[in-house]
Write a protein that holds these residues in place. Structure first.
Motif, short mmCIF file in Angstrom:
data_model
loop_
_atom_site.label_atom_id
_atom_site.label_comp_id
_atom_site.label_asym_id
_atom_site.label_seq_id
_atom_site.Cartn_x
_atom_site.Cartn_y
_atom_site.Cartn_z
N UNK A 1 0.84 -1.17 0.00
CA UNK A 1 0.00 0.00 0.00
C UNK A 1 0.89 1.24 0.00
N UNK A 2 0.55 2.21 -0.80
CA UNK A 2 1.33 3.44 -0.87
C UNK A 2 0.83 4.45 0.16
N UNK A 3 1.68 5.41 0.47
CA UNK A 3 1.27 6.46 1.39
C UNK A 3 0.24 7.36 0.71
N UNK A 4 -0.76 7.69 1.46
CA UNK A 4 -1.80 8.59 0.95
C UNK A 4 -1.30 10.02 1.01
N UNK A 5 -1.43 10.79 -0.06
CA UNK A 5 -1.03 12.19 0.01
C UNK A 5 -1.97 12.95 0.95
N UNK A 6 -1.52 14.05 1.48
CA UNK A 6 -2.34 14.88 2.37
C UNK A 6 -3.46 15.52 1.56
N UNK A 7 -4.69 15.30 1.98
CA UNK A 7 -5.88 15.87 1.33
C UNK A 7 -6.66 16.64 2.39
N UNK A 8 -7.10 17.86 2.06
CA UNK A 8 -7.82 18.69 3.02
C UNK A 8 -9.10 19.19 2.36
N UNK A 9 -10.23 18.81 2.93
CA UNK A 9 -11.51 19.34 2.45
C UNK A 9 -11.61 20.79 2.89
N UNK A 10 -11.74 21.70 1.94
CA UNK A 10 -11.77 23.13 2.26
C UNK A 10 -13.14 23.76 2.08
N UNK A 11 -13.94 23.21 1.16
CA UNK A 11 -15.18 23.89 0.82
C UNK A 11 -16.21 22.92 0.27
N UNK A 12 -17.46 23.15 0.62
CA UNK A 12 -18.58 22.49 -0.03
C UNK A 12 -19.21 23.51 -0.96
N UNK A 13 -19.46 23.15 -2.20
CA UNK A 13 -19.97 24.07 -3.21
C UNK A 13 -21.44 23.76 -3.51
N UNK A 14 -22.27 24.79 -3.47
CA UNK A 14 -23.67 24.66 -3.84
C UNK A 14 -23.92 25.45 -5.13
N UNK A 15 -24.52 24.79 -6.12
CA UNK A 15 -24.93 25.48 -7.34
C UNK A 15 -26.21 26.24 -7.07
N UNK A 16 -26.42 27.30 -7.83
CA UNK A 16 -27.60 28.14 -7.67
C UNK A 16 -27.81 28.95 -8.93
N UNK A 17 -29.01 29.46 -9.13
CA UNK A 17 -29.21 30.35 -10.27
C UNK A 17 -28.38 31.63 -10.14
N UNK A 18 -28.15 32.09 -8.89
CA UNK A 18 -27.40 33.32 -8.64
C UNK A 18 -26.53 33.10 -7.40
#
Length: 124
Positions: A1-18
Motif C-alpha cells: 500500500x502506498x502512502x496517501x497524500x495529504x488531502x484537506x476538504x476546504x469547501x462544499x460548493x452549492x450550485x444556484x441560479x445566482x
C-alpha cells in the motif's frame, strides 16, 4: 500500500441560479463573512476556521424537490447545522429567507429549504 497524500476538504460548493443571492442568504443565516466575491462564485468562511461554503452560478440549475418522488430532481447533498434552540433557530432561518419544508421526518430536526431549494437541517 502506498502512502496517501495529504488531502484537506476546504469547501462544499452549492450550485444556484445566482451565486451572490444564495451566498447572501447563508451570510444572514450563519453570520459568516465573504472570502471571495465574484459575479458567479462566492465563498464564505466561518470566523473560527474549518471548511467553508462556496456558491456557484449555474445557468442550467434545476431546483431539487425534497423529498423527491419518481421523476423529480433529487437533492444531491444537504447541510446539517447544530443549534441550541430549535424553535429560535428555525425562526431565524425563516427570517433570513428560508422556508420550512412541508415534510418533517423527525421531531428533533427541522428541515428547511434555502432560496435555491437546497434542503438543510437544523438539529439540537
Amino acid at each position: 500500500m502506498t502512502d496517501r497524500p495529504r488531502l484537506v476538504l476546504t469547501t462544499t460548493v452549492l450550485d444556484a441560479p445566482d451565486a451572490r443571492e444564495l451566498a447572501a442568504f447563508y451570510e444572514r443565516l450563519l453570520g459568516w463573512s465573504r472570502h471571495e466575491d465574484e459575479p458567479d462564485w462566492v465563498t464564505l468562511r466561518a470566523p473560527d476556521g474549518g471548511a467553508g461554503l462556496a456558491f456557484q452560478s449555474e445557468p442550467a440549475y434545476v431546483r431539487p424537490v425534497w423529498p423527491a418522488g419518481p421523476g423529480d430532481p433529487p437533492m444531491m447533498a444537504h447541510l446539517d447545522i447544530a443549534v441550541e434552540d430549535l424553535e429560535a433557530a428555525s425562526a431565524h432561518a425563516v427570517a433570513a429567507g428560508a422556508v420550512v419544508a412541508d415534510f418533517q421526518p423527525q421531531d428533533d430536526v427541522r428541515v428547511h429549504l434555502d432560496p435555491a431549494g437546497h434542503p438543510f437541517c437544523l438539529y439540537v
